[in-house]
Design an enzyme around this catalytic site. Structure first.
Site, PDB file in Angstrom:
ATOM      1  N   ASP A 167      -7.659  -1.491  12.507  1.00  0.00           N
ATOM      2  CA  ASP A 167      -7.647  -0.497  13.576  1.00  0.00           C
ATOM      3  C   ASP A 167      -8.985  -0.425  14.305  1.00  0.00           C
ATOM      4  O   ASP A 167      -9.556   0.645  14.478  1.00  0.00           O
ATOM      5  CB  ASP A 167      -7.274   0.875  12.996  1.00  0.00           C
ATOM      6  CG  ASP A 167      -5.937   0.845  12.275  1.00  0.00           C
ATOM      7  OD1 ASP A 167      -5.877   0.246  11.183  1.00  0.00           O
ATOM      8  OD2 ASP A 167      -4.961   1.405  12.790  1.00  0.00           O
ATOM      9  N   HIS A 326       0.540   9.885   9.777  1.00  0.00           N
ATOM     10  CA  HIS A 326       1.473   8.809   9.402  1.00  0.00           C
ATOM     11  C   HIS A 326       1.991   8.982   7.974  1.00  0.00           C
ATOM     12  O   HIS A 326       2.333   7.999   7.306  1.00  0.00           O
ATOM     13  CB  HIS A 326       0.816   7.436   9.563  1.00  0.00           C
ATOM     14  CG  HIS A 326       0.252   7.194  10.931  1.00  0.00           C
ATOM     15  ND1 HIS A 326       1.033   7.248  12.054  1.00  0.00           N
ATOM     16  CD2 HIS A 326      -1.009   6.908  11.354  1.00  0.00           C
ATOM     17  CE1 HIS A 326       0.270   6.988  13.113  1.00  0.00           C
ATOM     18  NE2 HIS A 326      -0.951   6.791  12.714  1.00  0.00           N
ATOM     19  N   HIS A 353      -3.654   1.511   9.889  1.00  0.00           N
ATOM     20  CA  HIS A 353      -2.822   2.530  10.541  1.00  0.00           C
ATOM     21  C   HIS A 353      -3.397   3.955  10.458  1.00  0.00           C
ATOM     22  O   HIS A 353      -3.497   4.629  11.470  1.00  0.00           O
ATOM     23  CB  HIS A 353      -1.404   2.487   9.976  1.00  0.00           C
ATOM     24  CG  HIS A 353      -0.355   3.101  10.854  1.00  0.00           C
ATOM     25  ND1 HIS A 353      -0.397   3.036  12.235  1.00  0.00           N
ATOM     26  CD2 HIS A 353       0.769   3.794  10.551  1.00  0.00           C
ATOM     27  CE1 HIS A 353       0.670   3.655  12.734  1.00  0.00           C
ATOM     28  NE2 HIS A 353       1.389   4.130  11.736  1.00  0.00           N
ATOM     29  N   VAL A 354      -3.714   4.399   9.252  1.00  0.00           N
ATOM     30  CA  VAL A 354      -4.310   5.729   9.087  1.00  0.00           C
ATOM     31  C   VAL A 354      -5.816   5.564   9.280  1.00  0.00           C
ATOM     32  O   VAL A 354      -6.437   4.773   8.570  1.00  0.00           O
ATOM     33  CB  VAL A 354      -4.001   6.303   7.689  1.00  0.00           C
ATOM     34  CG1 VAL A 354      -4.630   7.674   7.533  1.00  0.00           C
ATOM     35  CG2 VAL A 354      -2.497   6.351   7.476  1.00  0.00           C
ATOM     36  N   HIS A 355      -6.391   6.299  10.228  1.00  0.00           N
ATOM     37  CA  HIS A 355      -7.779   6.061  10.610  1.00  0.00           C
ATOM     38  C   HIS A 355      -8.743   6.724   9.639  1.00  0.00           C
ATOM     39  O   HIS A 355      -9.413   7.710   9.963  1.00  0.00           O
ATOM     40  CB  HIS A 355      -8.014   6.505  12.052  1.00  0.00           C
ATOM     41  CG  HIS A 355      -7.125   5.766  13.000  1.00  0.00           C
ATOM     42  ND1 HIS A 355      -6.862   6.186  14.276  1.00  0.00           N
ATOM     43  CD2 HIS A 355      -6.430   4.604  12.840  1.00  0.00           C
ATOM     44  CE1 HIS A 355      -6.037   5.332  14.853  1.00  0.00           C
ATOM     45  NE2 HIS A 355      -5.758   4.365  13.998  1.00  0.00           N
TER      46      HIS A 355
HETATM   47 FE   LIG Z   1      -1.643   1.931  13.825  1.00  0.00          FE
END
Ligand SMILES: [Fe+2]
Ligand SMILES: *[C@@H]1O[C@H](CO)[C@@H](O)[C@H](O)[C@H]1NC(C)=O
Ligand SMILES: *[C@@H]1O[C@H](CO)[C@@H](O)[C@H](O)[C@H]1NC(C)=O
Ligand SMILES: *[C@@H]1O[C@H](CO)[C@@H](O)[C@H](O)[C@H]1NC(C)=O
Ligand SMILES: *[C@@H]1O[C@H](CO)[C@@H](O)[C@H](O)[C@H]1NC(C)=O
Ligand SMILES: *[C@@H]1O[C@H](CO)[C@@H](O)[C@H](O)[C@H]1NC(C)=O
Ligand SMILES: *[C@@H]1O[C@H](CO)[C@@H](O)[C@H](O)[C@H]1NC(C)=O
Length: 463
Positions: A167, A326, A353-355
């Protein structure tokens, strides 16, 4: 009867004591470290990292990825904007002796009212393992020269140092993450998806794919990055007349999917030294009978732990995630594939995905059968460790809200930007470290010695 009941009570007491012990041991760490939460914005178009290389039709956005499964081919990609130019790559073992040539091809695409430059792809084949090659392109106009080292020949005790980034985006946090990774210095990057975040701009402004390509060139032109696709690669926008999923990504970032028998670029496998790495696509069908499902089923049988002891899986959406962002999005794929991952003794499962950052204990949740209520993750030595490394530092900012209390599957979590490095030593041991971008200083905030699930199945990892 009485004796039997007492016996049962005793067993119950032991089970309870055991459970309490596991519970106490299971308490995870939520790091108290908090980074300043400021608005994340993409670096301005005139930022130094986006500078267009000088010279007529100079190749830009140069990047390399593995061109086959085992590391004897490398695919070189670049973009020219003034005219088509030449798709040939000259290469060799010395800067002044580029005595081999490979013919590439070029493509371009339109996205709404954007038209890409000429995107060149050229695969160099029959390379020697563990060898430094210099390569150049842009013949006829402006020639640029780079170099990479091919990965070592796969083998059980071949060490390898792999960067783990997810990400990334193109903010100053992204720049900080990349700078930190350059300092920790891996030999290849396993990238967990969500590259440019161009789709956050009006009309998915694809010029932001170009800026990302120029920004990342300083690393991706010199070592292979292995691509996982994220939701920001889907670029499905019927409101813009764009209905072909993954259009910008698939034109720009080839993957060596055919060499592992995959029909699509979004799921495939590569071997790096002593690791067999399986890339899955969270945004392609994976239910029973789908191509991805069938491919994975066959692929797991092809893994040879005597050759590549380390079995690693990467996808974008995490199967275990305790952030409110998410939350549970990765459940469908977990339900579909977790049993296989446990049966195959997968060592590590990486996601983005999860920041933020999170590492799980070795847990599994594979007993549930609708009616038995056994739907909780339990400690399981056969199971992988799950890592979320979605903290590259993009335009969407940090995921700082966590589910409370910290669930028992979660070993360590921290909402900071950063990256990780996996340092495989031999068939039994790998050292892993996660680094936060702490105010410009490189700090290893979470470290573990992983023991291999195939060669040391009964050993716990240690910190
Ligand atoms: Fe993502
Ligand atoms: C990005 O980082 C590099 C390396 O640290 C630095 O030279 C450059 O000035 C930075 N650019 C921006 C826009 O932050
Ligand atoms: C695409 O459309 C947007 C909005 O109308 C406009 O700002 C932009 O300049 C256009 N780009 C091109 C290449 O025409
Ligand atoms: C491209 O460059 C190579 C290397 O200089 C040269 O051999 C080849 O003829 C060129 N191709 C074209 C189509 O100009
Ligand atoms: C697995 O790898 C080992 C070591 O490279 C090799 O000797 C063996 O033949 C391989 N097994 C299969 C089934 O390919
Ligand atoms: C589900 O698990 C329960 C408890 O183990 C068992 O009694 C039941 O038969 C299982 N149901 C099915 C359909 O397998
Ligand atoms: C594997 O590496 C670990 C960590 O460096 C070391 O302790 C161990 O002795 C090594 N095993 C072998 C067989 O070399």
């Amino acid at each position: 009867m009485g004796a039997l009941r007492r016996h049962h009570c005793l067993i119950a007491a032991f089970v309870l004591a055991g459970l309490l012990l596991v519970q106490a041991e299971a308490r995870g760490v939520t790091s108290a470290y908090r980074r300043r939460l400021e608005a994340a914005e993409d670096m301005p178009l005139d930022a130094d990292v986006f500078a267009v290389p000088p010279g007529h039709n100079a190749p830009q956005q140069v990047h390399v990825t593995l061109g086959d499964q085992a590391g004897t081919a490398m695919t070189v990609s670049w973009v020219t904007v003034d005219e088509v130019g030449n798709s040939t790559v000259m290469y060799g073992r010395a800067m002044g002796r580029l005595d081999m040539a490979a013919e590439g091809t070029h493509t371009r695409y339109k996205y709404h009212n954007y038209t890409s430059g000429f995107i060149h792809h050229c695969t160099l084949t029959s390379l020697e393992h563990g060898t430094k090659y210099y390569y150049a392109m842009g013949f006829g106009h402006t020639v640029r020269t780079f170099w990479f080292t091919t990965p070592p020949k796969p083998g059980p005790d071949v060490p390898f140092r792999m960067g783990l980034i997810g990400d990334l985006g193109q903010t100053s946090d992204s720049n900080s993450t990349l700078t930190h990774y350059e300092a920790t210095g891996g030999d290849a990057v396993l990238f967990m998806g969500d590259l440019s975040y161009a789709d956050k701009h009006p009309l998915h402004d694809n010029n932001r794919w170009d800026t990302w390509g120029r920004f990342s060139e300083r690393s991706v032109a010199y070592q292979p990055w292995i691509w996982v696709t994220g939701n920001h690669e889907v670029d499905y926008a019927p409101e813009l007349g764009e209905t072909t999923p993954f259009k910008p990504f698939s034109h720009r970032y080839p993957t060596p999917h055919r060499s592992s028998g995959s029909p699509e670029p979004y799921w495939y496998s590569v071997k790096l030294a002593s690791a067999h790495i399986i890339i899955l696509s969270s945004y392609s069908a994976f239910g029973k009978y789908t191509p991805q499902y069938k491919w994975l089923e066959a692929e797991l049988k092809r893994v040879n732990r005597s050759e590549t002891p380390w079995l690693i899986v990467a996808s974008h959406s995490p199967w275990y995630n305790s952030y409110n962002f998410h939350y549970m999005e990765g459940e469908p794929m977990r339900v579909q594939f977790e049993q296989w991952a446990v049966d195959a003794r997968v060592d590590l499962v990486f996601a983005g995905h999860v920041h933020a950052y999170e590492r799980s204990h070795r847990v599994s949740n594979i007993k549930y059968n609708i009616t038995d209520g056994r739907c909780k993750p339990v400690r399981d030595r056969r199971a992988p460790v799950y890592m979320t490394i979605g903290d590259g530092g993009n335009i969407e900012g940090l995921a700082d809200s966590m589910t409370e209390p910290q669930p028992s599957y979660s070993a360590f979590r921290e909402a900071s930007f950063g990256h990780a490095v996996l340092d495989i030593k031999n068939r039994t041991h790998a050292y892993y470290a996660w680094y936060r971008n702490a105010d410009g200083v490189k700090v290893d905030a979470d470290t573990v010695w992983f023991t291999n699930r195939y060669y040391m199945p009964n050993h716990d990892d240690s910190r």
